[in-house]
Design a protein around this motif. Structure first.
Motif, short mmCIF file in Angstrom:
data_model
loop_
_atom_site.label_atom_id
_atom_site.label_comp_id
_atom_site.label_asym_id
_atom_site.label_seq_id
_atom_site.Cartn_x
_atom_site.Cartn_y
_atom_site.Cartn_z
N ILE A 128 -8.04 -1.36 3.72
CA ILE A 128 -6.98 -0.66 4.44
C ILE A 128 -7.46 0.75 4.75
O ILE A 128 -8.04 1.41 3.90
CB ILE A 128 -5.69 -0.59 3.62
N CYS A 146 -5.76 4.32 6.46
CA CYS A 146 -4.49 4.90 6.87
C CYS A 146 -4.69 6.38 7.22
O CYS A 146 -5.69 6.98 6.84
CB CYS A 146 -3.44 4.74 5.79
N SER A 184 -1.08 -4.50 -5.18
CA SER A 184 -0.50 -3.17 -4.99
C SER A 184 -1.61 -2.13 -5.05
O SER A 184 -2.41 -2.16 -5.98
CB SER A 184 0.51 -2.85 -6.10
N LEU A 185 -1.63 -1.25 -4.06
CA LEU A 185 -2.67 -0.22 -3.99
C LEU A 185 -2.06 1.16 -3.85
O LEU A 185 -1.05 1.32 -3.15
CB LEU A 185 -3.56 -0.45 -2.76
N GLU A 186 -2.67 2.15 -4.49
CA GLU A 186 -2.32 3.54 -4.26
C GLU A 186 -3.48 4.18 -3.53
O GLU A 186 -4.63 4.07 -3.97
CB GLU A 186 -2.05 4.27 -5.57
N ILE A 187 -3.18 4.83 -2.41
CA ILE A 187 -4.21 5.46 -1.59
C ILE A 187 -3.94 6.96 -1.57
O ILE A 187 -2.80 7.40 -1.47
CB ILE A 187 -4.21 4.87 -0.16
N SER A 198 -8.43 2.25 1.15
CA SER A 198 -8.27 1.57 -0.13
C SER A 198 -9.46 1.89 -1.02
O SER A 198 -10.57 2.11 -0.55
CB SER A 198 -8.11 0.06 0.08
N ALA A 241 0.85 -1.19 0.00
CA ALA A 241 0.00 0.00 0.00
C ALA A 241 0.89 1.24 0.00
O ALA A 241 1.81 1.34 0.80
CB ALA A 241 -0.91 0.01 1.22
N PHE A 269 -0.98 2.59 9.00
CA PHE A 269 -1.80 1.75 8.12
C PHE A 269 -2.42 0.62 8.94
O PHE A 269 -1.75 0.04 9.79
CB PHE A 269 -0.93 1.10 7.04
#
Length: 137
Positions: free
Chosen positions: A81, A83, A132-135, A108, A28, A42
């Motif tokens: 997720i 954060c 794979s994540l972009e937040i 997420s 993340a 996170f």
């Protein structure tokens, strides 16, 4: 005797590799942290424990407005997720007296409505590949 020890060691190695092969890693990345001060916390949840006690929790330093963590050995399933930017490094998210957050936060899938994140908006699947994540905050 040496043959038995060798067979046991090979069997244990095979079982260990099979268990590792069945779990995945979630990476993340928060890509738009407003400053490099503090850290980003996170938390990984499933539907049952969402916004209660996380399955896994960690924090990461911020470099050039980005913070990256890995959750390793995650079994297949649905997760979310949440954060937040812990600007003052006090290991908790700070709120105003009226309940509004003082620190940036995200989830997420980047669905941000008024109020806290919802599992249905933030959920993602872990299946046969690493995730794979972009937040965004």
């Amino acid at each position: 005797m040496k043959l038995i020890v060798a067979l046991l060691a090979t069997t244990m190695l095979f079982i260990s590799n099979q268990i590792t092969a069945q779990t995945k890693t979630i990476t993340a990345t928060v890509i738009n942290v407003s400053s490099d001060s503090g850290k980003v916390g996170f938390a990984l949840y499933n539907k049952t424990n969402f916004r209660l006690k996380p399955i896994k929790a960690t924090s990461s330093k911020i470099v050039d407005g980005k913070s990256i963590v890995e959750f390793k050995n995650v079994e297949a399933g649905e997760y979310a997720i949440i954060c937040y930017h812990d600007k003052n490094d006090n290991n908790k998210m700070d709120f105003q007296s009226n309940g509004m957050p003082l620190e940036d936060y995200g989830a997420s899938n980047n669905v941000m409505n008024f109020g806290p994140p919802k599992f249905e908006d933030a959920k993602f699947a872990v299946e046969d590949k690493n995730v794979s994540l972009e937040i965004r905050f």
